[in-house]
Design an enzyme around this catalytic site. Structure first.
Site, PDB file in Angstrom:
ATOM      1  CG  HIS A  93      18.877  10.394 -25.676  1.00 35.28           C
ATOM      2  ND1 HIS A  93      18.386  11.299 -24.744  1.00 35.28           N
ATOM      3  CD2 HIS A  93      19.853   9.706 -25.038  1.00 35.28           C
ATOM      4  CE1 HIS A  93      19.040  11.155 -23.603  1.00 35.28           C
ATOM      5  NE2 HIS A  93      19.944  10.205 -23.748  1.00 35.28           N
ATOM      6  CG  HIS A 116      15.904   8.022 -23.348  1.00 34.02           C
ATOM      7  ND1 HIS A 116      15.895   6.815 -22.698  1.00 34.02           N
ATOM      8  CD2 HIS A 116      17.212   8.379 -23.421  1.00 34.02           C
ATOM      9  CE1 HIS A 116      17.135   6.450 -22.398  1.00 34.02           C
ATOM     10  NE2 HIS A 116      17.944   7.388 -22.823  1.00 34.02           N
ATOM     11  CD  GLU A 154      24.435  11.258 -21.594  1.00 31.23           C
ATOM     12  OE1 GLU A 154      23.301  11.307 -22.101  1.00 31.23           O
ATOM     13  OE2 GLU A 154      24.738  10.477 -20.668  1.00 31.23           O
ATOM     14  CE1 TYR A 206      29.985   2.104 -22.901  1.00 26.81           C
ATOM     15  CE2 TYR A 206      29.555   2.036 -25.259  1.00 26.81           C
ATOM     16  CZ  TYR A 206      29.427   2.664 -24.030  1.00 26.81           C
ATOM     17  OH  TYR A 206      28.739   3.842 -23.943  1.00 26.81           O
ATOM     18  CG  HIS A 209      20.552   1.054 -20.041  1.00 33.20           C
ATOM     19  ND1 HIS A 209      19.453   0.909 -20.863  1.00 33.20           N
ATOM     20  CD2 HIS A 209      21.164   2.190 -20.438  1.00 33.20           C
ATOM     21  CE1 HIS A 209      19.409   1.912 -21.733  1.00 33.20           C
ATOM     22  NE2 HIS A 209      20.433   2.698 -21.490  1.00 33.20           N
ATOM     23  CG  ASP A 260      21.401  11.669 -19.889  1.00 35.69           C
ATOM     24  OD1 ASP A 260      22.194  11.080 -19.134  1.00 35.69           O
ATOM     25  OD2 ASP A 260      20.850  11.122 -20.864  1.00 35.69           O
ATOM     26  CG  HIS A 299      25.320   3.757 -27.262  1.00 40.22           C
ATOM     27  ND1 HIS A 299      25.634   5.086 -27.418  1.00 40.22           N
ATOM     28  CD2 HIS A 299      26.231   3.262 -26.377  1.00 40.22           C
ATOM     29  CE1 HIS A 299      26.671   5.400 -26.664  1.00 40.22           C
ATOM     30  NE2 HIS A 299      27.064   4.306 -26.029  1.00 40.22           N
ATOM     31  NE  ARG A 314      26.867   6.282 -21.470  1.00 39.08           N
ATOM     32  CZ  ARG A 314      26.782   5.087 -20.899  1.00 39.08           C
ATOM     33  NH1 ARG A 314      27.340   4.015 -21.476  1.00 39.08           N
ATOM     34  NH2 ARG A 314      26.170   4.938 -19.739  1.00 39.08           N
ATOM     35  CD  GLU A 330      23.946   9.079 -24.476  1.00 39.65           C
ATOM     36  OE1 GLU A 330      24.294   8.226 -23.645  1.00 39.65           O
ATOM     37  OE2 GLU A 330      22.787   9.534 -24.560  1.00 39.65           O
ATOM     38  CG  ASP A 388      -0.207  -0.061   2.528  1.00 44.02           C
ATOM     39  OD1 ASP A 388       1.011  -0.316   2.517  1.00 44.02           O
ATOM     40  OD2 ASP A 388      -0.858   0.132   3.584  1.00 44.02           O
ATOM     41  CG  ASP A 443      24.346   7.764 -18.048  1.00 42.66           C
ATOM     42  OD1 ASP A 443      23.672   8.770 -17.748  1.00 42.66           O
ATOM     43  OD2 ASP A 443      24.267   7.201 -19.158  1.00 42.66           O
TER      44      ASP A 443
END
Length: 443
Positions: A355, A362, A409, A389, A244, A272, A351, A407, A385, A40, A261
């Site tokens: 974006h 996004h 960004e 990898y 991710h 971001d 990737h 990365r 970004e 709840d 990130d």
């Protein structure tokens, strides 16, 4: 004073939507339902972005209805009534009077009466503007209202016979950020920059990933953000190769990189940022070599963010630099143009380079128009970004490269003259990063 969205901004947005409608139409815009976290207990409430964009109203259990030409008022809100007992438990509500006085609704009704009132508003309306497919329970209610009107139309009333996707119309508006929106996004960026700077300053070997996540959340809230824009990624060592990764449960090891990130949300607008830095403050030769390739690619991509370029141009610029760098370091072999044509870089870069960003991290907006990449125009905001990898299991490369994930960004606004990088204040050159890691920041 912290930036906020002025009431006239919401009025202007609704006016633009009204201009796309005719007097035989009706628009129905629900906010997001509350989501149960466990049993709840609910997650902290966050309104639907399209609904908030048009109304500025952040309470749950609300539906905005736009009825062009309605003599009693064209902008209606269905919302919760004032309830002293519930407000003692859950906090103040605007109520029917408040939603008119503070949020400029022309008329307001209890949310519990919506099934009785909306079908009547639909009578003699031929077009229903509604974003189907987001909230299935609400979609079913809309269809029930239409069915009821059609049943009653046997007595001679008009009936809706056309549905128009409201989301596309709103999303085209949201793609172009106004001056007021950019002020809020700069504040979200400022908060996130401060938090990333803090993470670099406190990082040291044997900290847990979740400790850095906690530091980020603490600094964002201390600076005025109420929540992250998305689950923070704090990925040490080989975890950085998981795009991710959000477990954030591992220790940070001496000699590894950590990829972070993370971004703050402020005023329902996202930031971001990604930075990758050595846990102990010093890059190894291999880490530095790959990092400088990624940084060069990011700078090339940012330079391609220009009005008149298309949305894919920054990606093309980044891929060219990344591929050339991979060849120079021996991770790829062959001629750069042919490797790009074959997509060989996808072994290390899976990737795209950015974006749209805004109320959603996004964010909404088409990337192509009639099959062609969209042209960049002032007011659009995109991330840049690029990354590399190298899987720890990739036997096609020398062992010294394996397990490195990087990365970088930033958030970039398209301007009349070129671009503005909202998040550039976080260190990203090798020398600046090494100087920032472990440095003491003044609180």
């Amino acid at each position: 004073m912290k930036p906020t969205t002025p009431r006239r901004e919401f009025t202007r947005r609704r006016k633009r939507l009204f201009e796309l409608m005719d007097e035989k139409s009706i628009a129905i815009i629900p906010t997001a339902p509350e989501r149960i976290r466990n049993r709840d207990i609910f997650h902290r409430y966050r309104p639907d972005s399209d609904f908030f964009y048009l109304t500025g109203f952040a309470e749950p259990e609300a539906v905005a209805v736009l009825v062009p030409g309605r003599p009693q008022g064209e902008y209606l809100m269905f919302c919760r009534e004032r309830d002293p007992e519930r407000e003692q438990w859950d906090g103040a509500r605007a109520g029917l009077e408040g939603v008119c006085n503070k949020y400029d609704a022309d008329d307001a009704f209890p949310i519990g009466d919506i099934d009785d009132i909306v079908p009547g508003l639909m009578e003699n309306r031929t077009r229903v503007f509604h974003a189907m497919g987001y909230y299935s329970d609400f979609d079913q209610r809309v269809m029930e209202w239409v069915k009821r009107v059609r049943y009653q139309s046997r007595a001679g009333g008009g009936t809706p016979h056309e549905f128009v996707g409201l989301d596309h119309l709103i999303h085209e508006q949201r793609l172009y950020k106004s001056t007021a929106e950019l002020r809020i996004m700069r504040e979200a960026a400022r908060i996130s920059v401060a938090a990333h700077q803090r993470l670099m300053s406190v990082c040291k070997p044997e900290m847990m990933e979740f400790e850095l996540e906690a530091e980020f959340t603490h600094e964002c809230m201390r600076q005025g953000s109420r929540a992250p824009a998305y689950p923070s990624i704090v990925a040490g060592g080989t975890n950085a190769c998981v795009l991710h990764y959000i477990d954030n449960t591992e220790p940070l090891k001496d000699g590894d990189l950590v990829l972070i990130d993370a971004g703050a949300e402020y005023g329902c607008y996202a930031s971001d940022i990604t930075r990758t830095f050595p846990v102990n403050g010093r890059f190894s030769e291999e880490q530095k070599a790959l990092y400088e390739v990624v940084l060069e690619s990011q700078l090339a991509a940012i330079a391609a963010v220009q009005p008149g370029n298309n949305w894919n141009d920054p990606h093309v610029a980044a891929v060219e630099v990344l591929t050339r760098g991979l060849v120079d370091l021996g991770l790829l072999k062959g001629k750069v143009p042919k490797l790009i044509d074959k997509g060989a870089y996808r072994q290390f870069y899976v990737h795209r380079t950015g974006h749209w960003m805004g109320m959603d991290v996004h964010d909404v907006g088409d990337y192509k128009i009639d099959g062609q990449w969209r042209m960049l125009e002032p007011g659009m905001v995109t991330t840049i970004e690029p990354g590399l990898y190298v899987s720890q299991d990739d036997k096609s490369v020398e062992k010294k490269w394996r397990g490195i994930g990087i990365r970088i960004e930033d958030d970039v606004v398209v301007t009349d003259q070129g671009h503005e990088v909202l998040t550039d204040a976080v260190a990203k050159s090798v020398s600046d990063v090494e100087a920032a890691v472990g440095a003491t920041l003044v609180a």
